[in-house]
Scaffold this active site. Structure first.
Site, PDB file in Angstrom:
ATOM      1  CE  LYS A  56       1.211 -45.130 -36.266  1.00 31.41           C
ATOM      2  NZ  LYS A  56       1.691 -43.892 -35.605  1.00 31.41           N
ATOM      3  CD  GLN A 100       4.473 -41.618 -36.626  1.00 38.48           C
ATOM      4  OE1 GLN A 100       3.271 -41.850 -36.714  1.00 38.48           O
ATOM      5  NE2 GLN A 100       5.264 -42.359 -35.867  1.00 38.48           N
ATOM      6  CG  ASP A 123      -1.352 -40.284 -31.893  1.00 40.74           C
ATOM      7  OD1 ASP A 123      -1.197 -41.523 -31.890  1.00 40.74           O
ATOM      8  OD2 ASP A 123      -0.866 -39.536 -32.749  1.00 40.74           O
TER       9      ASP A 123
END
Ligand code: GUN
Length: 286
Positions: A56, A100, A123
């Site tokens: 990412k 994460q 997200d």
């Protein structure tokens, strides 16, 4: 996009999106005197998570998005994780925050998900954003199902009236995937671990999407001839990354199939970049 071999090229579609995002990032930076920023938090040393976060960051750097990265050890407390998440949320350079997942055992992800306000929730994990998806209101859908919709549209897959079957009902992938398909007037069946006679359901699918994380689950006899098959499952095995779909055999039956790697994975990252840029524009307009 067309294909001669029936294999979806997620890497190529993602590259086009990244080029578009790169141009958008330049425009944003010229107008606002700063780059869009993605704040990330990695807790612990799960090798897969480390790899994903590194990918990412690399993707952000390529398009000119600034990464603001924090790392905590695996034995970090719930309070530590919340504090750093809140620091990222408050950081003026940060337009989108990504913690994460999964967090190490013993840490509860729910308060962390709630600590990222919907307008910085890149997200799409916050219940408000899932609710926005369910309500067909503007908001941020989770990156992976959004990326799958982009893939289906890029390949001109007809969804209205199609029978779609989703394997997996997770809050971050299967459930929003089903909602996004439903909004396009597909007839959606959601299946999961307790589904009876899974194959009977999958064989009805014009569009079959597997997000089970079970390598080789979807065999050729489970696929209707001519179906479109999207493989969201990615499992690390001693032989390398494996999807849910028995690719070589299913390819002979399906009209279109996405590979692992090179299918959905690159789209998740491209969608993350797209969303970070959109959140930056939105925040700058507030
Ligand atoms: N873990 C696996 N996929 C994802 C993702 O898309 N976002 C976050 N935050 N964690 C993940």
């Amino acid at each position: 996009m067309t294909t001669n071999d029936g294999v979806i090229d997620g890497t190529a579609v993602a590259a086009r999106i990244r080029a578009t995002v790169g141009a958008g990032v330049q425009a944003f930076s010229a107008e606002h005197g700063r780059a869009p920023g993605l704040g990330t938090l990695l807790v612990g040393d799960n090798p897969a998570s480390r790899t994903y976060v590194r990918m990412k960051h690399r993707a952000c750097a390529e398009v000119g998005i600034e990464s603001i990265h924090h790392v905590l050890p695996a034995d970090a407390s719930q309070e530590d994780v919340l504090r750093v998440t809140q620091e990222l949320v408050a950081d003026p350079r940060v337009d989108g925050v990504l913690v994460q997942m999964p967090l190490p055992a013993g840490l509860d992800p729910e308060p962390v998900i709630l600590a990222v306000p919907p307008e910085k929730d890149v997200d799409g994990f916050h219940p408000f954003n899932l609710g926005s998806v369910a309500s067909e209101l503007p908001g941020t859908p989770s990156c992976t199902p959004a990326g799958v919709m982009t893939l289906l549209d890029t390949y001109g897959v007809e969804l209205a009236g199609a029978d779609a079957v989703v394997i997996g009902r997770s809050r971050t992938v299967g459930m929003p995937m089903a909602l996004l398909l439903l909004h396009r007037n597909a007839t959606v069946t959601v299946t999961h671990l307790l589904t009876k006679d899974l194959a009977a359901k999958t064989r009805t699918a014009d569009v079959l999407i597997s997000a089970a994380g079970a390598p080789g689950l979807v065999t050729a006899d489970m696929v209707k001839p001519g179906a479109v098959v999207i493989d969201i499952g990615i499992t690390r095995t001693p032989e390398g990354l494996r999807g849910d779909v028995d690719f070589d055999a299913v390819r002979e039956v399906a009209s279109l199939v996405s590979p692992v790697p090179g299918g959905v994975g690159p789209m998740t990252i491209a969608t993350l970049l797209e969303t970070t840029l959109r959140l930056a524009w939105d925040r700058a307009a507030r």
